[in-house]
Write a protein that holds these residues in place. Structure first.
Motif, short mmCIF file in Angstrom:
data_model
loop_
_atom_site.label_atom_id
_atom_site.label_comp_id
_atom_site.label_asym_id
_atom_site.label_seq_id
_atom_site.Cartn_x
_atom_site.Cartn_y
_atom_site.Cartn_z
N TYR A 121 -5.46 -3.45 -20.67
CA TYR A 121 -6.49 -2.47 -20.97
C TYR A 121 -6.15 -1.14 -20.33
CZ TYR A 121 -11.05 -0.18 -20.99
OH TYR A 121 -12.08 0.73 -21.13
N ILE A 122 -6.33 -1.05 -19.04
CA ILE A 122 -6.12 0.23 -18.36
C ILE A 122 -5.82 -0.02 -16.88
CG2 ILE A 122 -8.55 0.57 -17.76
CD1 ILE A 122 -8.13 3.56 -18.47
N GLY A 123 -5.03 0.85 -16.28
CA GLY A 123 -4.83 0.80 -14.84
C GLY A 123 -3.53 0.19 -14.38
N LEU A 124 -2.91 -0.68 -15.18
CA LEU A 124 -1.63 -1.24 -14.79
C LEU A 124 -0.53 -0.22 -15.08
CD1 LEU A 124 -1.93 -4.87 -16.21
CD2 LEU A 124 -2.15 -4.16 -13.82
N ALA A 125 0.55 -0.29 -14.31
CA ALA A 125 1.69 0.59 -14.58
C ALA A 125 2.19 0.32 -15.99
CB ALA A 125 2.81 0.32 -13.56
N PRO A 126 2.38 1.36 -16.80
CA PRO A 126 2.80 1.15 -18.20
C PRO A 126 4.14 0.43 -18.32
CG PRO A 126 2.73 3.50 -17.65
CD PRO A 126 2.19 2.76 -16.48
N GLU A 127 4.96 0.50 -17.30
CA GLU A 127 6.27 -0.16 -17.32
C GLU A 127 6.15 -1.68 -17.32
OE1 GLU A 127 6.53 3.89 -15.70
OE2 GLU A 127 5.30 2.16 -15.14
N LEU A 128 5.00 -2.20 -16.99
CA LEU A 128 4.77 -3.64 -16.98
C LEU A 128 4.51 -4.20 -18.37
CD1 LEU A 128 2.37 -4.06 -13.93
CD2 LEU A 128 4.75 -4.77 -14.08
N LEU A 129 4.11 -3.34 -19.28
CA LEU A 129 3.62 -3.80 -20.57
C LEU A 129 4.75 -3.98 -21.58
CD1 LEU A 129 0.54 -1.43 -20.93
CD2 LEU A 129 0.73 -3.58 -19.67
N ALA A 130 4.58 -4.97 -22.44
CA ALA A 130 5.49 -5.17 -23.56
C ALA A 130 5.18 -4.10 -24.61
CB ALA A 130 5.30 -6.57 -24.14
N GLU A 131 6.05 -3.97 -25.59
CA GLU A 131 5.86 -2.96 -26.63
C GLU A 131 4.55 -3.11 -27.38
OE1 GLU A 131 9.25 -2.66 -29.20
OE2 GLU A 131 10.61 -2.29 -27.53
N ASP A 132 4.03 -4.34 -27.46
CA ASP A 132 2.78 -4.56 -28.19
C ASP A 132 1.53 -4.38 -27.31
OD1 ASP A 132 2.91 -6.84 -26.62
OD2 ASP A 132 2.76 -8.26 -28.29
N GLY A 133 1.73 -3.85 -26.09
CA GLY A 133 0.60 -3.59 -25.20
C GLY A 133 0.10 -4.80 -24.44
N GLU A 185 0.82 -1.22 0.00
CA GLU A 185 0.00 0.00 0.00
C GLU A 185 0.85 1.26 0.00
OE1 GLU A 185 -3.16 0.62 -0.36
OE2 GLU A 185 -3.99 -1.40 -0.20
N ARG A 186 2.04 1.18 0.58
CA ARG A 186 2.94 2.34 0.67
C ARG A 186 3.90 2.41 -0.52
NH1 ARG A 186 4.42 0.53 6.09
NH2 ARG A 186 6.57 0.90 5.46
N GLY A 187 3.68 1.58 -1.54
CA GLY A 187 4.54 1.63 -2.72
C GLY A 187 5.88 0.95 -2.53
N LYS A 188 5.95 0.04 -1.58
CA LYS A 188 7.21 -0.64 -1.26
C LYS A 188 7.31 -1.97 -2.00
CE LYS A 188 8.33 2.57 1.65
NZ LYS A 188 9.42 3.48 1.34
N ILE A 189 8.50 -2.55 -1.92
CA ILE A 189 8.81 -3.80 -2.61
C ILE A 189 8.88 -4.93 -1.60
CG2 ILE A 189 10.45 -4.96 -4.15
CD1 ILE A 189 9.18 -2.32 -5.27
N TYR A 248 6.16 3.96 -9.94
CA TYR A 248 7.39 4.16 -9.21
C TYR A 248 7.90 2.84 -8.63
CZ TYR A 248 10.70 5.64 -5.66
OH TYR A 248 11.83 5.76 -4.88
N ALA A 249 7.01 2.07 -8.04
CA ALA A 249 7.40 0.79 -7.45
C ALA A 249 7.88 -0.18 -8.53
CB ALA A 249 6.24 0.19 -6.66
N VAL A 250 7.20 -0.21 -9.67
CA VAL A 250 7.62 -1.09 -10.76
C VAL A 250 9.03 -0.71 -11.23
CG1 VAL A 250 7.13 -1.79 -13.14
CG2 VAL A 250 5.27 -1.64 -11.48
N LYS A 251 9.30 0.58 -11.36
CA LYS A 251 10.64 1.04 -11.77
C LYS A 251 11.70 0.59 -10.76
CE LYS A 251 8.90 5.09 -14.20
NZ LYS A 251 8.72 6.55 -14.15
N ARG A 252 11.34 0.59 -9.49
CA ARG A 252 12.29 0.12 -8.46
C ARG A 252 12.62 -1.35 -8.65
NH1 ARG A 252 11.40 0.44 -2.56
NH2 ARG A 252 13.41 -0.57 -2.56
N ILE A 253 11.63 -2.15 -9.03
CA ILE A 253 11.90 -3.57 -9.25
C ILE A 253 12.89 -3.75 -10.40
CG2 ILE A 253 10.91 -5.74 -10.09
CD1 ILE A 253 8.57 -5.29 -8.23
N TYR A 254 12.73 -2.99 -11.47
CA TYR A 254 13.70 -3.05 -12.56
C TYR A 254 15.10 -2.70 -12.06
CZ TYR A 254 10.22 -3.68 -16.26
OH TYR A 254 9.24 -4.19 -17.07
N GLU A 255 15.20 -1.70 -11.20
CA GLU A 255 16.50 -1.31 -10.64
C GLU A 255 17.08 -2.43 -9.77
OE1 GLU A 255 15.81 2.35 -8.55
OE2 GLU A 255 15.26 3.42 -10.38
#
Length: 187
Positions: free
Chosen positions: A92-104, A13-17, A36-43
């Motif tokens: 469709y909508i609502g997921l962090a865009p960083e999760l998606l592949a180039e083809d959506g 809930e606090r955006g943590k990993i 932001y949290a998804v980007k942290r996982i990539y890092e």
């Protein structure tokens, strides 16, 4: 287990990993709607953001709003409890865009394992699930095989199932095309 789930959800809930057990291998996770949290996982994984991550849910009902309408084939694959299966389908909508592949598309798995299923249900939103390793290194089969690098960079480590010694395998990955064709990406 209940206290562990409550604590993990407080961090999500606090955006943590979190580091948590899944129906396959131990996963690094976060709120799948939090960029932001998804980007942290990539890092943490030292992974290129061009490689999409998957999301877990406890049921199709709790993930359906985030996906394009699902075909019957896709629903059958997602509900298959005989083997953990990640299905790549249109987001469709609502997921962090960083999760998606180039083809959506996004990889989605319905977990039938008790801990991760209850975690998803209690959290109420999809949770990112990616193997608990730095990119390019082997996927740890048990909690004891997870590197200190990973353990030291997450915000919360679940206590449930840490003592298991039976190795679990990653899920099979299947892509369902718009035309209904099915491609096995990982057997």
């Amino acid at each position: 287990m209940t206290d562990d789930i409550i604590k993990a959800c407080e961090f999500l809930e606090r955006g943590k990993i979190i580091l948590y057990p899944t129906d396959t291998v131990w996963g690094i996770g976060c709120d799948a709607t939090d960029s932001y949290a998804v980007k942290r996982i990539y890092e943490i994984k030292h992974r290129s953001d061009s490689k999409a991550l998957i999301v877990l849910s406890d049921s199709i009902d709790n993930i359906a709003d985030y996906l394009a309408p699902l075909s019957k084939e896709t629903e059958l694959l997602l509900n298959d409890s005989s083997r953990p299966t990640t299905v790549v389908t249109k987001a469709y909508i609502g997921l962090a865009p960083e999760l998606l592949a180039e083809d959506g598309t996004v990889g989605v798995r319905i977990t039938h394992e008790e801990f991760s299923s209850q975690l998803c249900r209690h959290f109420g939103r999809p949770i990112v699930s990616t193997s608990a390793n730095v990119s390019g290194y082997p996927t740890p089969a048990t909690f004891d095989e997870i590197s200190d690098v990973i353990k030291d960079t997450v915000d919360y480590i679940c206590t449930s199932r840490r003592d298991e010694t039976e190795a679990r395998q990653p899920s099979r990955v299947i892509k369902v095309e718009d035309n209904g064709n099915i491609t096995i990406l990982r057997p």
